[in-house]
Design an enzyme around this catalytic site. Sequence first.
Site, PDB file in Angstrom:
ATOM      1  N   SER A 231       0.875  -1.018   0.041  1.00 30.23           N
ATOM      2  CA  SER A 231      -0.053   0.053  -0.035  1.00 30.23           C
ATOM      3  C   SER A 231       0.922   1.108   0.066  1.00 30.23           C
ATOM      4  O   SER A 231       2.202   1.289   0.503  1.00 30.23           O
ATOM      5  CB  SER A 231      -0.946  -0.072   1.218  1.00 30.23           C
ATOM      6  OG  SER A 231      -0.171   0.316   2.439  1.00 30.23           O
ATOM      7  N   CYS A 286      -2.764  -4.845  -7.413  1.00 27.28           N
ATOM      8  CA  CYS A 286      -2.620  -3.162  -7.538  1.00 27.28           C
ATOM      9  C   CYS A 286      -2.596  -2.852  -9.073  1.00 27.28           C
ATOM     10  O   CYS A 286      -2.571  -1.613  -9.257  1.00 27.28           O
ATOM     11  CB  CYS A 286      -0.984  -2.878  -7.111  1.00 27.28           C
ATOM     12  SG  CYS A 286       0.293  -3.739  -8.234  1.00 27.28           S
ATOM     13  N   GLU A 386      -8.313   3.350  -2.647  1.00 23.02           N
ATOM     14  CA  GLU A 386      -7.941   2.223  -3.299  1.00 23.02           C
ATOM     15  C   GLU A 386      -8.629   1.231  -2.561  1.00 23.02           C
ATOM     16  O   GLU A 386      -8.161   0.646  -1.254  1.00 23.02           O
ATOM     17  CB  GLU A 386      -6.532   1.776  -3.082  1.00 23.02           C
ATOM     18  CG  GLU A 386      -6.001   0.599  -3.732  1.00 23.02           C
ATOM     19  CD  GLU A 386      -4.519   0.336  -3.624  1.00 23.02           C
ATOM     20  OE1 GLU A 386      -4.065  -0.412  -4.360  1.00 23.02           O
ATOM     21  OE2 GLU A 386      -3.845   0.774  -2.652  1.00 23.02           O
TER      22      GLU A 386
END
Length: 501
Positions: A231, A286, A386
């Site tokens: 992250s 991702c 996200e």
Amino acid sequence: MTETDIPTIDHWVGGAPWAGASPRTAPVCNPATGRVTAAVRLAGASDVDAAVAATSAAWPAWRDASIARRQSVVFAFRELLNARADELAAILTAEHGKVLSDARGEIARGLEVVEFACGAGHLLKGEYSESVSSGVDVYTVRQPVGVVGVISPFNFPAMVPLWFLPIALVAGNAVVLKPSEKDPSASLWIARLFAEAGLPDGVLSVVHGDKEAVDAIIAHPGIRSLSFVGSTPIARYIYERGSAAGKRVQALGGAKNHMLVLPDADLDLAADAAVNAGFGSAGERCMAVSALLAVEPVGDALVAKIAERMAGLRVGDGTRACDMGPLITREHRDRVAGYLDVATADGAVVVVDGRDVDVDGDPGGFWLGPTLVDRVPTGSAVYTDEIFGPVLSVVRVASYDEGLALIDASPYGNGTAIFTNDGGAARRFQREVNVGMVGINVPIPVPVAYHSFGGWKASLFGDAKAYGPHGFAFFTQEKAVTSRWLDPSHGGVDLGFPQHD
């Protein structure tokens, strides 16, 4: 299985399992059942010290091994991995939850980097300039960095380590790997396979742990560089702390990947791509597409086509004939599901609600089905965050320019895609968009192994991307040598500043 029957997952140090000194452990679950299957050891600072010491002791001999010797180990690893990939895929499914076909795909993409690393003889070459001055030659050599640290995420327990380990090792480094404590077994399997391939004991260590272990790795003076994927907040933390500790750092962060669909696009192709890129691996990628920008007037038709395809998806245990598995933990599943309440409160339309999914699996699993949310306001957390789950948000835009502006306004710049049949629009997009990896009618533009992976903006901290040419540059130090072999006619002492003549 009773609590006393649960196996303990050890570290890997000195070419063998190692318990370490820390008594702390964490549960490892099968996300498809919700049941604890193992306990993984969590390293303390003293465990990291011991692992780095063992790895440092093994490094000099590995550094001094010939490139041919190091290549032979990586090539032997490639052969073993190719032959036994199904073993590793089963481990990924059991601990991460992704379906077996997705697990095999993850391994295949990691195998590409292993094969790329087998070309180290060419990729480690330096340069040579003869007679830059009278009798003077200049050349460069690439030498390993030393003991390097790799911190990998839960969503790709095999692929991400395989992005870094083959290149770091073949370049002559030794590695301390800290995998995610949520699904740690793949890393041990890889370490054992490297040992079987001939990697000397101690050159690769695997240390399990949480933040305590990460902080110890960041601060340890024996670790010269750090590679991280995860992250953005953690990537920023590792980059800042690691850089302050004098290490070179490549820290790949999060993403909010947009897919821009122009009115001239093939909507069937775009709908297929949106479903594949939005819900593969339960959206825990991702490079997943999480924001679809539909340039009107195609929004209604595109949403209908996506919803139609979603109706045919099977969610369930990854060992069965399913399309999508569970999320990694119950807490993560609940956090992702909470965004649907946010979407409704913000005025978006939940077209397909994954909370209502019919599951082919154990009711105790961490299930959330594919979810489609339309007319998402750009101020909503559903758009800005996200989410890292199977939630595809559709934003209606009036033009190419409006869509491009939204993509560029995002703090992330990992991946993006445009779907169009207009070559001019595609070329304009690839030139103008401020994102590191771009797909043209390709929804997940992950570069092949001989290019490098990495984004822009808050998706990458540090100058080096993963694998490809960047990988070899990151895991080596360039040394420039200026050489003169004197002959009997050399000219004696001269205190003037050296000049080229």
